[in-house]
Design a protein around this motif. Structure first.
Motif, PDB file in Angstrom:
ATOM      1  N   ARG A 138       0.818  -1.305  -0.131  1.00 58.20           N
ATOM      2  CA  ARG A 138       0.015  -0.032   0.108  1.00 58.20           C
ATOM      3  C   ARG A 138       0.816   1.337   0.138  1.00 58.20           C
ATOM      4  N   ALA A 139       2.182   1.352   0.790  1.00 60.91           N
ATOM      5  CA  ALA A 139       2.836   2.526   0.811  1.00 60.91           C
ATOM      6  C   ALA A 139       3.461   2.650  -0.654  1.00 60.91           C
ATOM      7  N   MET A 140       3.683   1.561  -1.465  1.00 61.22           N
ATOM      8  CA  MET A 140       3.975   1.899  -3.101  1.00 61.22           C
ATOM      9  C   MET A 140       3.043   2.720  -3.798  1.00 61.22           C
ATOM     10  N   TRP A 141       1.900   2.670  -3.350  1.00 63.21           N
ATOM     11  CA  TRP A 141       0.984   3.300  -4.355  1.00 63.21           C
ATOM     12  C   TRP A 141       1.288   4.731  -4.414  1.00 63.21           C
ATOM     13  N   GLN A 142       1.308   5.202  -5.723  1.00 65.04           N
ATOM     14  CA  GLN A 142       1.588   6.277  -6.206  1.00 65.04           C
ATOM     15  C   GLN A 142       0.195   7.318  -6.725  1.00 65.04           C
ATOM     16  N   PRO A 143      -0.445   7.803  -5.835  1.00 67.34           N
ATOM     17  CA  PRO A 143      -1.881   8.372  -5.968  1.00 67.34           C
ATOM     18  C   PRO A 143      -2.011   9.302  -7.075  1.00 67.34           C
ATOM     19  N   ALA A 144      -0.967  10.078  -7.205  1.00 66.71           N
ATOM     20  CA  ALA A 144      -1.159  10.953  -8.481  1.00 66.71           C
ATOM     21  C   ALA A 144      -0.995  10.446  -9.869  1.00 66.71           C
ATOM     22  N   GLU A 145      -0.288   9.402 -10.031  1.00 67.84           N
ATOM     23  CA  GLU A 145      -0.285   8.522 -11.223  1.00 67.84           C
ATOM     24  C   GLU A 145      -1.114   7.437 -11.129  1.00 67.84           C
ATOM     25  N   GLY A 146      -1.747   7.027 -10.165  1.00 67.51           N
ATOM     26  CA  GLY A 146      -2.550   5.799 -10.282  1.00 67.51           C
ATOM     27  C   GLY A 146      -1.926   4.512 -10.181  1.00 67.51           C
ATOM     28  N   ARG A 147      -0.685   4.090  -9.830  1.00 67.93           N
ATOM     29  CA  ARG A 147       0.047   2.994 -10.041  1.00 67.93           C
ATOM     30  C   ARG A 147       0.985   2.838  -8.855  1.00 67.93           C
ATOM     31  N   PHE A 148       1.468   1.514  -8.821  1.00 76.19           N
ATOM     32  CA  PHE A 148       2.598   1.155  -7.769  1.00 76.19           C
ATOM     33  C   PHE A 148       4.007   1.407  -8.289  1.00 76.19           C
ATOM     34  N   ALA A 149       4.793   1.886  -7.336  1.00 77.63           N
ATOM     35  CA  ALA A 149       6.482   1.908  -7.622  1.00 77.63           C
ATOM     36  C   ALA A 149       6.542   0.519  -7.417  1.00 77.63           C
TER      37      ALA A 149
END
Length: 405
Positions: free
Chosen positions: A244-255
């Motif tokens: 969950r911490a790897m979610w990049q909300p601005a881009e809507g994807r995971f690192a």
């Protein structure tokens, strides 16, 4: 996913040419999902029929033309075999799936050195004999120039993600010996705990393999499901929190995860973005699929409805068939059937005459990742060889069956 040893890169073919669809062709494979399920499972069934007892299946077809073929002549990757057994389960072949599961249990128990529940990333393909204690070894090959038998350090090591997939298999079958083996594996995996998530595992040979200090989004997703299956709520929550911490909300994807230095790796990996939505379907993570289609889709620049397949990373130098099948499964579950069928047609077109689906649409598909054998080198490549995992994921997509439940 299987990690491959460092190999010389070959010139790639132009991916769009390999994706060309005949004019007027239907959007899906001939015969639809039932035909893809049957055709993708058939070579796995045939390989099982050619062996007796507990068995591990060879991961790639080899042709004795490249260094790759020599190195992989006997390689059965642990992840590929766990996935193949899950595909057999999805196809109603429980007895065949149990034979692979038992082989994996035996190699855990019979390792030539380790007694702590870990599994290696690969073993020699073929039958595993219960009467052969301390016999399980990594695969290898004879190097005539050196006059030596060699073993690959990645294959001899133990990565968290492949072991998690074995736990998914063992718990799906549920037999007591498999449950005990899963608990032993989980005990070892919990030892990889870091302040954020779980580290990648170990690489290299006994007695002192090197730690893999990076932390992977995809592998922690695998671990969260595996630990939860075993009722290890605290461990499952620790892995899930990292994802969950790897979610990049601005881009809507995971690192992709964390680098060895602890920085966020903002590269784009297909499986790290598709698997959370498969595992946690009610958490709004399907936005990551649109990221994948936009950044990994081929032909490059095509609108989503015209994409034919997906690359592993975002350089779009070719189609990764295993990942394209993963996306087809997620598309089906999201009700996007037309696009799922386009992907299924691409998979079917890359099915070889021997029934195996190619790992990649180009001779050497880059991933942007390293095996860990050459620090700093992106030496993890997929070849245009028939691939056990590609067939397995195609079966799962065609059967609408997720390995995560």
């Amino acid at each position: 996913m299987s990690r491959l040893p460092a190999l010389p890169r070959r010139a790639a073919l132009v991916a769009p040419l390999l994706l060309a669809r005949p004019a007027g062709a239907a959007p899906g494979p001939a015969g639809g999902w039932p035909a893809l399920a049957r055709d993708a499972l058939a070579p796995i069934q045939a390989a099982m029929a050619a062996a007796e007892g507990p068995v591990l299946l060879k991961s790639f077809t080899t042709e004795r033309r490249e260094d790759f073929d020599r190195v992989h002549a006997e390689v059965a990757f642990t992840y590929d075999n766990a996935l193949a057994a899950l595909a057999l389960l999805a196809g109603g072949e429980r007895a065949l799936a149990s034979r692979i599961a038992e082989a994996l249990r035996l190699v855990q128990e019979q390792d030539r050195h380790w007694r702590d529940g870990r599994l290696r990333n690969a073993y020699p393909a073929g039958r595993v004999f219960p009467e052969a204690p301390r016999s399980a070894r990594p695969p290898g090959w004879w190097d005539a120039a050196r006059g030596q038998w060699l073993e690959d350090g990645y294959q001899a090591g133990s990565a968290a993600g492949p072991m998690a997939f074995v736990i998914l298999l063992w718990t799906a079958l549920g037999d007591p010996p498999f449950r005990r083996a899963a608990e032993r594996a989980a005990d070892w995996l919990e030892g990889l705990s870091a302040p954020a998530g779980y580290r990648g595992g170990m690489i290299g040979h006994e007695p002192s393999p090197d730690p893999l200090p990076w932390v992977s989004t995809e592998q922690n997703l695998d671990l969260s499901i595996a630990f939860a299956r075993l009722g290890r709520a605290e461990a499952a929550a620790h892995a899930a929190a990292f994802v969950r911490a790897m979610w990049q909300p601005a881009e809507g994807r995971f690192a992709m995860g964390l680098t060895p230095e602890g920085a966020v790796n903002r590269g784009s990996a297909l499986d790290a973005n598709l698997w959370p939505a498969l595992a946690w379907p009610d958490r709004g993570l399907e936005r990551a699929l649109d990221w994948v289609l936009a950044r990994h889709g081929l032909p490059s620049g095509a609108p989503p409805e015209e994409i034919e397949g997906l690359d592993f990373d975002d350089d779009r130098d070719g189609v990764w068939l295993e990942g394209t099948a993963q996306a087809a499964l997620l598309l089906r579950r999201l009700g996007r059937e037309a696009q799922a069928l386009r992907f299924a047609a691409t998979i079917a077109r890359h099915r070889r005459p021997d029934g195996w689906i190619a790992a990649a649409s180009v001779p050497w598909l880059t991933t942007g990742l390293g095996t860990g054998l050459q620090p700093g080198a992106a030496d993890f490549l997929y070849p245009a060889r028939g691939h056990l995992a590609a067939n397995a994921w195609a079966v799962l997509a065609a059967r609408d069956a997720s390995p995560f439940g």
